[in-house]
Design a protein around this motif. Structure first.
Motif, PDB file in Angstrom:
ATOM      1  N   ARG A  50      23.221  20.744 -56.884  1.00 22.94           N
ATOM      2  CA  ARG A  50      22.848  21.563 -56.990  1.00 22.94           C
ATOM      3  C   ARG A  50      25.114  22.698 -56.899  1.00 22.94           C
ATOM      4  O   ARG A  50      24.837  23.372 -57.956  1.00 22.94           O
ATOM      5  CB  ARG A  50      22.548  23.397 -56.288  1.00 22.94           C
ATOM      6  CG  ARG A  50      21.311  23.369 -56.468  1.00 22.94           C
ATOM      7  CD  ARG A  50      19.961  24.651 -56.098  1.00 22.94           C
ATOM      8  NE  ARG A  50      21.041  25.543 -55.831  1.00 22.94           N
ATOM      9  CZ  ARG A  50      20.892  27.113 -55.250  1.00 22.94           C
ATOM     10  NH1 ARG A  50      20.312  26.484 -54.153  1.00 22.94           N
ATOM     11  NH2 ARG A  50      21.744  27.703 -55.714  1.00 22.94           N
ATOM     12  N   LEU A  51      25.406  21.544 -55.522  1.00 20.14           N
ATOM     13  CA  LEU A  51      27.063  21.489 -55.945  1.00 20.14           C
ATOM     14  C   LEU A  51      27.207  21.439 -57.013  1.00 20.14           C
ATOM     15  O   LEU A  51      28.519  21.892 -57.511  1.00 20.14           O
ATOM     16  CB  LEU A  51      27.115  20.988 -54.365  1.00 20.14           C
ATOM     17  CG  LEU A  51      26.640  21.840 -53.130  1.00 20.14           C
ATOM     18  CD1 LEU A  51      26.910  20.874 -52.068  1.00 20.14           C
ATOM     19  CD2 LEU A  51      27.294  23.085 -52.904  1.00 20.14           C
ATOM     20  N   ILE A  56      31.082  21.487 -58.315  1.00 22.08           N
ATOM     21  CA  ILE A  56      32.004  21.230 -57.241  1.00 22.08           C
ATOM     22  C   ILE A  56      31.502  19.607 -56.990  1.00 22.08           C
ATOM     23  O   ILE A  56      31.188  19.083 -57.032  1.00 22.08           O
ATOM     24  CB  ILE A  56      31.548  21.775 -56.231  1.00 22.08           C
ATOM     25  CG1 ILE A  56      31.396  23.485 -55.621  1.00 22.08           C
ATOM     26  CG2 ILE A  56      31.494  21.233 -54.507  1.00 22.08           C
ATOM     27  CD1 ILE A  56      30.571  24.529 -55.443  1.00 22.08           C
ATOM     28  N   ALA A  57      33.096  18.808 -56.459  1.00 21.37           N
ATOM     29  CA  ALA A  57      33.482  17.679 -56.193  1.00 21.37           C
ATOM     30  C   ALA A  57      32.231  17.011 -55.221  1.00 21.37           C
ATOM     31  O   ALA A  57      32.803  18.295 -53.915  1.00 21.37           O
ATOM     32  CB  ALA A  57      34.397  17.476 -56.632  1.00 21.37           C
ATOM     33  N   VAL A  58      31.367  16.695 -54.432  1.00 17.74           N
ATOM     34  CA  VAL A  58      31.367  15.729 -53.650  1.00 17.74           C
ATOM     35  C   VAL A  58      31.789  14.707 -53.047  1.00 17.74           C
ATOM     36  O   VAL A  58      31.540  14.021 -53.711  1.00 17.74           O
ATOM     37  CB  VAL A  58      29.589  16.329 -53.252  1.00 17.74           C
ATOM     38  CG1 VAL A  58      29.462  15.333 -52.174  1.00 17.74           C
ATOM     39  CG2 VAL A  58      29.238  17.490 -53.914  1.00 17.74           C
ATOM     40  N   VAL A  59      32.480  14.300 -51.498  1.00 23.80           N
ATOM     41  CA  VAL A  59      31.985  12.882 -51.520  1.00 23.80           C
ATOM     42  C   VAL A  59      31.467  12.946 -49.303  1.00 23.80           C
ATOM     43  O   VAL A  59      31.431  13.478 -49.165  1.00 23.80           O
ATOM     44  CB  VAL A  59      33.413  12.658 -51.009  1.00 23.80           C
ATOM     45  CG1 VAL A  59      33.980  13.642 -49.839  1.00 23.80           C
ATOM     46  CG2 VAL A  59      33.595  11.582 -50.509  1.00 23.80           C
ATOM     47  N   PHE A  60      31.300  12.129 -49.749  1.00 22.14           N
ATOM     48  CA  PHE A  60      30.291  11.289 -48.514  1.00 22.14           C
ATOM     49  C   PHE A  60      31.229  10.983 -46.795  1.00 22.14           C
ATOM     50  O   PHE A  60      31.791   9.700 -47.160  1.00 22.14           O
ATOM     51  CB  PHE A  60      29.352  10.905 -48.999  1.00 22.14           C
ATOM     52  CG  PHE A  60      28.274  11.393 -49.469  1.00 22.14           C
ATOM     53  CD1 PHE A  60      26.996  12.378 -48.846  1.00 22.14           C
ATOM     54  CD2 PHE A  60      28.639  10.720 -50.850  1.00 22.14           C
ATOM     55  CE1 PHE A  60      26.328  13.227 -50.131  1.00 22.14           C
ATOM     56  CE2 PHE A  60      27.242  11.624 -51.695  1.00 22.14           C
ATOM     57  CZ  PHE A  60      26.469  12.706 -51.617  1.00 22.14           C
ATOM     58  N   CYS A  61      31.074  11.280 -46.024  1.00 27.77           N
ATOM     59  CA  CYS A  61      32.271  10.799 -45.049  1.00 27.77           C
ATOM     60  C   CYS A  61      30.760  10.325 -43.270  1.00 27.77           C
ATOM     61  O   CYS A  61      30.128  11.424 -43.600  1.00 27.77           O
ATOM     62  CB  CYS A  61      32.953  11.404 -44.367  1.00 27.77           C
ATOM     63  SG  CYS A  61      33.977  10.521 -43.588  1.00 27.77           S
ATOM     64  N   SER A  62      31.134   9.026 -43.077  1.00 30.30           N
ATOM     65  CA  SER A  62      30.009   9.300 -41.977  1.00 30.30           C
ATOM     66  C   SER A  62      30.722   8.186 -41.280  1.00 30.30           C
ATOM     67  O   SER A  62      31.210   6.701 -41.057  1.00 30.30           O
ATOM     68  CB  SER A  62      28.943   8.023 -42.556  1.00 30.30           C
ATOM     69  OG  SER A  62      28.216   7.652 -41.195  1.00 30.30           O
ATOM     70  N   ASN A  63      30.197   8.315 -39.703  1.00 30.87           N
ATOM     71  CA  ASN A  63      31.066   7.638 -38.776  1.00 30.87           C
ATOM     72  C   ASN A  63      30.211   6.196 -38.159  1.00 30.87           C
ATOM     73  O   ASN A  63      30.675   5.503 -37.163  1.00 30.87           O
ATOM     74  CB  ASN A  63      31.447   8.521 -37.213  1.00 30.87           C
ATOM     75  CG  ASN A  63      32.961   9.029 -37.216  1.00 30.87           C
ATOM     76  OD1 ASN A  63      33.779   9.115 -38.542  1.00 30.87           O
ATOM     77  ND2 ASN A  63      33.012   9.522 -36.167  1.00 30.87           N
ATOM     78  N   ASN A  64      29.453   6.026 -39.160  1.00 28.38           N
ATOM     79  CA  ASN A  64      28.306   4.986 -38.388  1.00 28.38           C
ATOM     80  C   ASN A  64      29.634   3.948 -39.387  1.00 28.38           C
ATOM     81  O   ASN A  64      29.626   3.566 -40.694  1.00 28.38           O
ATOM     82  CB  ASN A  64      27.495   4.638 -39.234  1.00 28.38           C
ATOM     83  CG  ASN A  64      26.428   3.732 -39.162  1.00 28.38           C
ATOM     84  OD1 ASN A  64      26.821   2.540 -38.289  1.00 28.38           O
ATOM     85  ND2 ASN A  64      25.180   3.700 -39.496  1.00 28.38           N
TER      86      ASN A  64
END
Length: 293
Positions: A50-51, A56-64
């Protein structure tokens, strides 16, 4: 109004201290926000779709730090999401880019997983197992033991660069919490008698710069969504991004929200040096599109 791809290109405004700010990009934490213990959180995949439909642009960010962007993209695709490796910024990438920029020729000792070692070596980093390394990187490693503490004691001198991949002290699992990179970094720091020179991953400036670069947007046009006040939201708040806390991970929303009304967060002091007042408190990522639409 929609663009040529059918995406809605209207401004998506959220309340901000009585005014408003337009959100064009969203930074999503992964574990505890998009999925937990490897399974998608109910409504999360649909919320991301839906975003994107809203433009709307989406980026994923993980501390793994144990996986590469390609591995994360593969996992997200398996959950039904369209995802390219360039859409993902894990701590492994932030660490690798930092090493290649600041210490490209330095022999590097790594406390970390074989997958992280291979990822660093693929970029040209020389990873060694000898005490003459000039850079020491501490990260999550389930085989961490007394021998690694001895290696740190032998390797880290006053002029050795001591780095951590990310500060997460614990990691959520199906059975509860397990020690994360932050626990190992603290053990190494206690062994050698000094703090790391720098810790990468969220909330570091390097992680923030990386996600903003992927989005191609100024910070004030972005929203960070995550389950940790001291990493996810601290990264956004320090750069002027809006922040939204979700209740599907490690943070107790009843403590975080205080007397907040209708999704707004109250002041909340968190572990460490970060104090973050979330702009929004949501039950889950599934609630975000309604906030922005």
């Amino acid at each position: 109004m929609t663009d040529s791809d059918g995406a809605d290109d209207r401004d998506h405004v959220i309340a901000d201290g009585g005014g408003g700010r337009s959100v064009e990009g969203v930074v999503l934490d992964l574990d505890g926000t998009v999925y937990r213990a490897g399974e998608p959180i109910p409504g999360a995949v649909e919320a991301i779709e839906r975003l994107r439909a809203l433009g709307i642009a989406v980026v994923f960010c993980s501390n793994n730090p144990t996986k590469t962007p390609a591995e994360y993209a593969e996992r997200l695709v398996s959950m039904g999401l369209d995802c390219d490796p360039d859409d993902v910024v894990p701590a492994s990438t932030v660490t690798r880019e930092y090493l290649r920029e600041h210490h490209p020729d330095a022999p590097t000792y790594l406390v970390g997983t074989p997958s992280l070692r291979a990822y660093l070596e693929d970029a040209g980093q020389r990873v060694v197992e000898t005490s003459d390394a000039s850079v020491f990187v501490a990260s999550w490693d389930e085989t961490f033991d007394y021998d690694e503490m001895q290696a740190a004691l032998d390797c880290i001198e006053d002029d050795t660069t001591f780095l951590g991949t990310d500060p997460d002290r614990t990691v959520p699992t199906d059975g509860g919490l397990m020690p994360g990179s932050g626990a190992i970094i603290a053990s190494v720091a206690g062994t050698v008698g000094r703090e790391p020179d720098h810790v990468l991953g969220k909330p570091s400036d390097e992680a923030a710069a990386a996600v903003l670069d992927r989005l191609g947007l100024p910070a004030e046009r972005c929203l960070v969504v995550g389950d940790r006040l001291d990493t996810d939201l601290a990264m956004g708040a320090s750069r002027g991004m809006a922040t939204a806390l979700v209740g599907t991970g490690v943070t107790d929303l009843s403590e975080a929200a205080g007397d907040a009304d209708a999704g707004y967060g109250g002041d909340h002091a968190v572990e460490g040096d970060h104090t973050v007042d979330p702009d929004y408190v949501l039950d889950s990522l599934a609630d975000l599109p309604d906030l922005l639409s």
